[in-house]
Design a protein around this motif. Structure first.
Motif, PDB file in Angstrom:
ATOM      1  N   GLN A  22     -10.123  23.562   0.225  1.00  0.00           N
ATOM      2  CA  GLN A  22     -11.334  23.411  -0.560  1.00  0.00           C
ATOM      3  C   GLN A  22     -12.528  23.989   0.202  1.00  0.00           C
ATOM      4  OE1 GLN A  22     -11.605  22.316  -3.659  1.00  0.00           O
ATOM      5  NE2 GLN A  22      -9.387  21.949  -3.815  1.00  0.00           N
ATOM      6  N   ARG A  23     -13.329  24.795  -0.480  1.00  0.00           N
ATOM      7  CA  ARG A  23     -14.495  25.418   0.142  1.00  0.00           C
ATOM      8  C   ARG A  23     -15.711  25.222  -0.751  1.00  0.00           C
ATOM      9  NH1 ARG A  23     -13.415  28.706   4.406  1.00  0.00           N
ATOM     10  NH2 ARG A  23     -11.235  29.314   4.736  1.00  0.00           N
ATOM     11  N   PRO A  24     -16.887  24.964  -0.159  1.00  0.00           N
ATOM     12  CA  PRO A  24     -18.106  24.856  -0.984  1.00  0.00           C
ATOM     13  C   PRO A  24     -18.508  26.210  -1.536  1.00  0.00           C
ATOM     14  CG  PRO A  24     -18.655  24.765   1.348  1.00  0.00           C
ATOM     15  CD  PRO A  24     -17.153  24.737   1.271  1.00  0.00           C
ATOM     16  N   GLN A  25     -19.236  26.187  -2.644  1.00  0.00           N
ATOM     17  CA  GLN A  25     -19.685  27.443  -3.246  1.00  0.00           C
ATOM     18  C   GLN A  25     -20.668  28.161  -2.346  1.00  0.00           C
ATOM     19  OE1 GLN A  25     -21.581  26.967  -7.043  1.00  0.00           O
ATOM     20  NE2 GLN A  25     -21.250  29.094  -7.628  1.00  0.00           N
ATOM     21  N   PHE A  26     -21.505  27.401  -1.644  1.00  0.00           N
ATOM     22  CA  PHE A  26     -22.450  27.960  -0.690  1.00  0.00           C
ATOM     23  C   PHE A  26     -22.190  27.345   0.680  1.00  0.00           C
ATOM     24  CE2 PHE A  26     -24.700  28.250  -4.757  1.00  0.00           C
ATOM     25  CZ  PHE A  26     -25.064  29.588  -4.755  1.00  0.00           C
ATOM     26  N   ASP A  27     -22.457  28.122   1.720  1.00  0.00           N
ATOM     27  CA  ASP A  27     -22.255  27.649   3.086  1.00  0.00           C
ATOM     28  C   ASP A  27     -23.403  26.716   3.467  1.00  0.00           C
ATOM     29  OD1 ASP A  27     -21.641  27.236   5.697  1.00  0.00           O
ATOM     30  OD2 ASP A  27     -21.857  29.310   6.340  1.00  0.00           O
ATOM     31  N   PRO A  28     -23.134  25.419   3.737  1.00  0.00           N
ATOM     32  CA  PRO A  28     -24.231  24.500   4.087  1.00  0.00           C
ATOM     33  C   PRO A  28     -24.882  24.823   5.415  1.00  0.00           C
ATOM     34  CG  PRO A  28     -22.083  23.457   4.384  1.00  0.00           C
ATOM     35  CD  PRO A  28     -21.834  24.761   3.706  1.00  0.00           C
ATOM     36  N   ALA A  29     -24.222  25.605   6.275  1.00  0.00           N
ATOM     37  CA  ALA A  29     -24.790  25.946   7.575  1.00  0.00           C
ATOM     38  C   ALA A  29     -25.681  27.173   7.521  1.00  0.00           C
ATOM     39  CB  ALA A  29     -23.662  26.165   8.585  1.00  0.00           C
ATOM     40  N   HIS A  30     -25.813  27.803   6.354  1.00  0.00           N
ATOM     41  CA  HIS A  30     -26.643  29.000   6.261  1.00  0.00           C
ATOM     42  C   HIS A  30     -28.108  28.635   6.488  1.00  0.00           C
ATOM     43  CE1 HIS A  30     -28.499  32.641   4.563  1.00  0.00           C
ATOM     44  NE2 HIS A  30     -27.329  33.210   4.770  1.00  0.00           N
ATOM     45  N   PRO A  31     -28.866  29.390   7.324  1.00  0.00           N
ATOM     46  CA  PRO A  31     -30.252  29.016   7.654  1.00  0.00           C
ATOM     47  C   PRO A  31     -31.183  28.968   6.446  1.00  0.00           C
ATOM     48  CG  PRO A  31     -29.730  31.241   8.427  1.00  0.00           C
ATOM     49  CD  PRO A  31     -28.442  30.610   8.022  1.00  0.00           C
ATOM     50  N   LEU A  32     -30.896  29.756   5.415  1.00  0.00           N
ATOM     51  CA  LEU A  32     -31.756  29.759   4.236  1.00  0.00           C
ATOM     52  C   LEU A  32     -31.195  28.869   3.126  1.00  0.00           C
ATOM     53  CD1 LEU A  32     -32.660  33.561   4.047  1.00  0.00           C
ATOM     54  CD2 LEU A  32     -33.962  31.709   5.106  1.00  0.00           C
ATOM     55  N   GLY A  33     -30.045  28.265   3.379  1.00  0.00           N
ATOM     56  CA  GLY A  33     -29.467  27.378   2.384  1.00  0.00           C
ATOM     57  C   GLY A  33     -28.739  28.082   1.261  1.00  0.00           C
ATOM     58  N   CYS A  34     -28.603  29.397   1.345  1.00  0.00           N
ATOM     59  CA  CYS A  34     -27.902  30.140   0.296  1.00  0.00           C
ATOM     60  C   CYS A  34     -27.421  31.467   0.863  1.00  0.00           C
ATOM     61  CB  CYS A  34     -28.824  30.380  -0.910  1.00  0.00           C
ATOM     62  SG  CYS A  34     -30.260  31.412  -0.512  1.00  0.00           S
ATOM     63  N   HIS A  35     -26.578  32.104   0.134  1.00  0.00           N
ATOM     64  CA  HIS A  35     -26.082  33.432   0.496  1.00  0.00           C
ATOM     65  C   HIS A  35     -25.380  33.996  -0.722  1.00  0.00           C
ATOM     66  CE1 HIS A  35     -21.960  31.907   0.712  1.00  0.00           C
ATOM     67  NE2 HIS A  35     -22.442  30.874   1.380  1.00  0.00           N
ATOM     68  N   ARG A  36     -24.833  35.189  -0.574  1.00  0.00           N
ATOM     69  CA  ARG A  36     -24.098  35.754  -1.699  1.00  0.00           C
ATOM     70  C   ARG A  36     -22.876  34.915  -2.014  1.00  0.00           C
ATOM     71  NH1 ARG A  36     -22.880  41.969  -1.181  1.00  0.00           N
ATOM     72  NH2 ARG A  36     -21.918  41.246   0.744  1.00  0.00           N
ATOM     73  N   LEU A  37     -22.560  34.793  -3.265  1.00  0.00           N
ATOM     74  CA  LEU A  37     -21.416  33.999  -3.673  1.00  0.00           C
ATOM     75  C   LEU A  37     -20.135  34.560  -3.062  1.00  0.00           C
ATOM     76  CD1 LEU A  37     -22.105  33.329  -7.460  1.00  0.00           C
ATOM     77  CD2 LEU A  37     -22.201  31.683  -5.590  1.00  0.00           C
ATOM     78  N   ARG A  38     -19.261  33.666  -2.665  1.00  0.00           N
ATOM     79  CA  ARG A  38     -17.968  34.061  -2.121  1.00  0.00           C
ATOM     80  C   ARG A  38     -17.134  34.691  -3.238  1.00  0.00           C
ATOM     81  NH1 ARG A  38     -14.223  32.494   1.980  1.00  0.00           N
ATOM     82  NH2 ARG A  38     -12.084  32.298   1.234  1.00  0.00           N
ATOM     83  N   ILE A  39     -16.499  35.834  -2.925  1.00  0.00           N
ATOM     84  CA  ILE A  39     -15.651  36.504  -3.901  1.00  0.00           C
ATOM     85  C   ILE A  39     -14.508  35.574  -4.297  1.00  0.00           C
ATOM     86  CG2 ILE A  39     -14.192  38.506  -4.337  1.00  0.00           C
ATOM     87  CD1 ILE A  39     -17.094  39.195  -4.072  1.00  0.00           C
ATOM     88  N   ASN A  40     -14.249  35.491  -5.580  1.00  0.00           N
ATOM     89  CA  ASN A  40     -13.208  34.612  -6.077  1.00  0.00           C
ATOM     90  C   ASN A  40     -11.860  34.940  -5.433  1.00  0.00           C
ATOM     91  OD1 ASN A  40     -11.009  33.746  -8.124  1.00  0.00           O
ATOM     92  ND2 ASN A  40     -12.841  32.691  -8.818  1.00  0.00           N
ATOM     93  N   ASP A  41     -11.136  33.899  -5.024  1.00  0.00           N
ATOM     94  CA  ASP A  41      -9.848  34.098  -4.361  1.00  0.00           C
ATOM     95  C   ASP A  41      -8.845  34.792  -5.263  1.00  0.00           C
ATOM     96  OD1 ASP A  41     -10.523  32.968  -1.885  1.00  0.00           O
ATOM     97  OD2 ASP A  41     -10.192  30.940  -2.627  1.00  0.00           O
ATOM     98  N   ARG A  42      -8.926  34.544  -6.562  1.00  0.00           N
ATOM     99  CA  ARG A  42      -7.963  35.170  -7.484  1.00  0.00           C
ATOM    100  C   ARG A  42      -8.131  36.686  -7.485  1.00  0.00           C
ATOM    101  NH1 ARG A  42      -4.713  34.207 -12.086  1.00  0.00           N
ATOM    102  NH2 ARG A  42      -3.500  36.123 -12.238  1.00  0.00           N
TER     103      ARG A  42
END
Length: 280
Positions: A22-42
């Motif tokens: 399980q992975r969050p949609q956004f990385d909580p450790a990112h300094p700005l609180g957001c980043h580009r969405l992770r590419i779908n695993d499928r």
């Protein structure tokens, strides 16, 4: 055109998705609180299937939905988690539970393929004018379901690879009391007979100087499996240099072969919601 029919890719993806952490949609450790969405695993999974089937480079298969770097990074991430090995084992267990592995009849044989990029398991090929090649010593059950393999350079003889290939047997779980190992004439030596006797295995080895048609027995199953594996062009002409990456693609190909055989053989005896309307 899809790389594989939907009746095959959907169960593969369903089981593979269940193995993903399980992975969050956004990385909580990112300094700005957001980043580009992770590419779908499928999407990445489908790209890896295309690379495996067509043998093309990652750059050739990349498009606006997924870059070549993302495919490689996600592949390495899944390799570190051992997902391809787990997926293959799940497929083998399902086949054994529904159809049954014919472990009383084992076939082992070697096959040489091209490895133009060299790598950790490449060597001078004796059948390709000394160019870089790879040999796999494969083991299958009595029907041709791939059970395991040993990867080495193409300049290695089949006979010394018999012992490390047989070492894969205990990983399959409980084994029959009597196991027959079918081998071609390349294994017809005193050392091979002694090795089989020490392990309590019965050898059915073709003799040198005798026509193969007279003594073919059940060795053709592993030769047919080699053809199935070579239909995945990433394996027939391997550009991967790391052993771990090659093993991952082999595990994925063996999973496809196992699940395909399972669906084909269970089509007449079982019913399920996503069962193909026509026999595969």
């Amino acid at each position: 055109m899809p790389v594989l029919p939907a009746w095959l890719t959907e169960p593969l993806w369903s089981q593979f998705a269940a193995l993903l952490p399980q992975r969050p949609q956004f990385d909580p450790a990112h300094p700005l609180g957001c980043h580009r969405l992770r590419i779908n695993d499928r999407i990445v999974f489908d790209k890896l299937l295309q690379v495996l089937r067509f043998g093309c480079s990652y750059e050739a298969i990349a498009d606006s939905t997924c870059s070549a770097t993302t495919i490689r990074n996600r592949r390495d991430e899944w390799m570190q988690l051992g997902l391809f090995t787990k997926l293959k084992q799940i497929a083998l267990n399902a086949y054994d539970r529904i159809v049954g592995l014919a472990l009383d009849q084992i076939a082992i044989d070697g096959a040489i393929t091209k490895a133009p990029g060299g790598g950790e398991v490449a060597g001078r090929s004796p059948v390709d004018r000394g160019k870089q090649g790879m040999k796999r010593s494969s083991m299958t059950d009595g029907y041709g379901i791939p059970l395991g393999r040993v990867l080495v350079g193409a300049n290695r003889h089949d006979s010394p690879l018999l012992a490390p290939t047989l070492d894969l047997l205990p990983e399959l779980g409980p084994l029959p009391d009597k196991i027959t190992v079918h081998l071609d004439a390349g294994y017809d030596s005193a050392s091979s007979h002694v090795l089989l006797d020490e392990r309590g295995l019965r050898g059915r080895i073709a003799r040198k100087g005798t026509k193969a048609l007279v003594q073919a027995t059940q060795r053709w199953h592993v030769e047919r499996t080699h053809v199935w594996q070579n239909a995945f062009h990433r394996l027939a002409r391997c550009y991967e240099r790391r052993l771990s990456a090659i093993e991952a693609f082999f595990d994925l190909a063996d999973t496809i072969i196992t699940v395909r055989s399972l669906i084909r053989r269970a089509w007449t005896t079982h019913r399920w919601d996503t069962r193909p309307r026509r026999q595969p």
